[in-house]
Motif scaffolding. Structure first.
Motif, PDB file in Angstrom:
ATOM      1  N   GLU A 130      -8.541   0.786   1.558  1.00  9.31           N
ATOM      2  CA  GLU A 130      -9.861   0.962   2.166  1.00  9.31           C
ATOM      3  C   GLU A 130     -10.565  -0.379   2.347  1.00  9.31           C
ATOM      4  OE1 GLU A 130     -12.228   3.649  -0.055  1.00  9.31           O
ATOM      5  OE2 GLU A 130     -10.996   5.423   0.387  1.00  9.31           O
ATOM      6  N   GLN A 131     -10.371  -1.290   1.376  1.00  6.56           N
ATOM      7  CA  GLN A 131     -11.014  -2.604   1.427  1.00  6.56           C
ATOM      8  C   GLN A 131     -10.112  -3.674   2.046  1.00  6.56           C
ATOM      9  OE1 GLN A 131     -14.233  -3.000   0.482  1.00  6.56           O
ATOM     10  NE2 GLN A 131     -14.233  -0.775   0.115  1.00  6.56           N
TER      11      GLN A 131
ATOM     12  N   PRO B  99      -7.009  -3.298   4.308  1.00  7.98           N
ATOM     13  CA  PRO B  99      -6.021  -2.470   5.031  1.00  7.98           C
ATOM     14  C   PRO B  99      -4.722  -3.189   5.338  1.00  7.98           C
ATOM     15  CG  PRO B  99      -7.867  -3.077   6.456  1.00  7.98           C
ATOM     16  CD  PRO B  99      -8.262  -3.467   5.074  1.00  7.98           C
TER      17      PRO B  99
END
Length: 373
Positions: A220-221, A223
């Protein structure tokens, strides 16, 4: 007799890599060293001759090597143990130093000539790793060795406390760091793409599933981040393994390929459920890579030099936050790597470990006899 002139017999079944590197350090310190072991190559992916090749380089030409051949319980094997014992008597060791797991093969203990209260013993894992099996006879033998040793080494203060509480040994317990192989002059530059490496034997206690659970939050942070899993053993199925950003090498990785493997990593993850110290952590320091570890066993001490971050065990969100922090801050990753490399160069290098080991021999095994024979 000065400690640099001591004759030291090291004996092991497994932990041959560790024992050979220690043998080399003791030899460079001036001790006369013999190394007793078995003739298998299990620590080296069962590649024939790999153990002998590693020992020749790691221990050096001055270290004598004696191996026991054959099956543990065969009559022929017993004859080889008797011959080895006669040969090693002529070596006339001042110190016999055994490694944990030697109880797998009682011939090694017999051939070493270890006497109660007069031998040293290294305990790498005071508590058996979850999921690991050991025979009843081996377990009982190792317990007996702890009770009868004259000196015990462990690789961290947490492990010293753990062993003292569990086994109540009579022998002094001395902490020496897990040695780090000779480091490169300078670590390889960090890769452009953020990358996590999990390296080593695959097993339940290593917490690979915890790391895989953490990867969704990491992606999510970050990719573009990748994960490489490299090591022999069984790997349980997990949805994250289907992601193309995960590469799996389920095999023994030859030593010659390790520099490239670690150079491709931004950091090394040790998400263990239970641990003592870590040879993988020592390798990460050798190659100048920062660590993200679980706060179990001796792992917090491993990164106490500033070489990594510690998080609660079996906590995927906390692991993801730490990994994301390192992957997203190149300056932080470089600082952790520099601290790791500094320890590899001095402090936990094998020459320093050998000096601490020799000093412990003198204080706890040899001084009571007046320092001589």
């Amino acid at each position: 007799m000065a400690d640099s002139q001591r004759r030291v017999l090291l004996a092991c079944d497994f932990f041959l890599r560790y024992t050979a590197m220690l043998a080399g350090g003791l030899s460079r310190a001036g001790a006369s060293v013999a190394l007793l072991g078995r003739d298998h190559d299990q620590e080296f992916g069962d590649r024939a001759g790999a153990a002998a090749e590693f020992v020749a380089v790691a221990a050096g030409p001055s270290v004598r090597r004696r191996t026991l051949e054959g099956r543990v319980r065969s009559l022929r094997a017993l004859g080889g143990a008797r011959r080895a014992r006669r040969e090693l008597r002529r070596f006339d060791a001042d110190v016999v130093h055994l490694q944990e797991s030697i109880g797998n093969d009682l011939r090694l203990i017999y051939a070493s000539g270890a006497r109660p209260r007069r031998f040293a013993l290294t305990i790498h894992d005071p508590v058996r790793h979850p999921g690991d099996d050991a025979s009843r006879s081996s377990t009982l033998t190792n317990r007996a060795l702890v009770r009868t040793a004259g000196l015990i080494f462990v690789h961290g203060d947490a492990l010293r406390k753990e062993l003292a509480e569990l086994a109540h040994p009579r022998a002094p317990i001395v902490v020496v760091p897990h040695g780090v192989d000779p480091a490169a002059a300078e670590p390889a530059p960090l890769p452009r793409r953020p990358s996590i490496l999990f390296f080593g034997r695959l097993g339940y206690y290593k917490g690979i599933d915890v790391l895989l659970d953490a990867m969704a939050a990491v992606w999510e942070q970050q990719p573009g981040a990748t994960l490489t899993i490299a090591g022999a053993g069984e790997l349980a199925d997990h949805p994250a393994l289907a992601d193309p950003r995960v590469a799996v090498r389920r095999e023994h990785v030859p030593d010659a390929e390790l520099p490239q493997l670690f150079a491709a990593a931004t950091c090394v993850a040790l998400p263990y459920r239970q641990a003592s110290q870590s040879g993988v952590g020592a390798l990460a320091k050798r190659y100048g890579r920062g660590l993200v570890v679980s706060a179990v066993g001796g792992l917090p001490e491993l990164v106490g030099d500033g070489s990594g971050l510690a998080v609660p065990a079996e906590d995927p969100p906390a692991l993801a936050r730490a990994l994301t922090e390192v992957l997203g801050d190149r300056g932080l990753a470089e600082r952790l790597g520099r601290a790791a490399h500094a320890t590899a160069v001095g402090g936990a290098d094998w020459d320093s470990v050998a000096a601490l080991t020799l000093a412990a021999y003198e204080e706890h095994l040899l001084a009571p006899r007046g320092g001589g024979r």
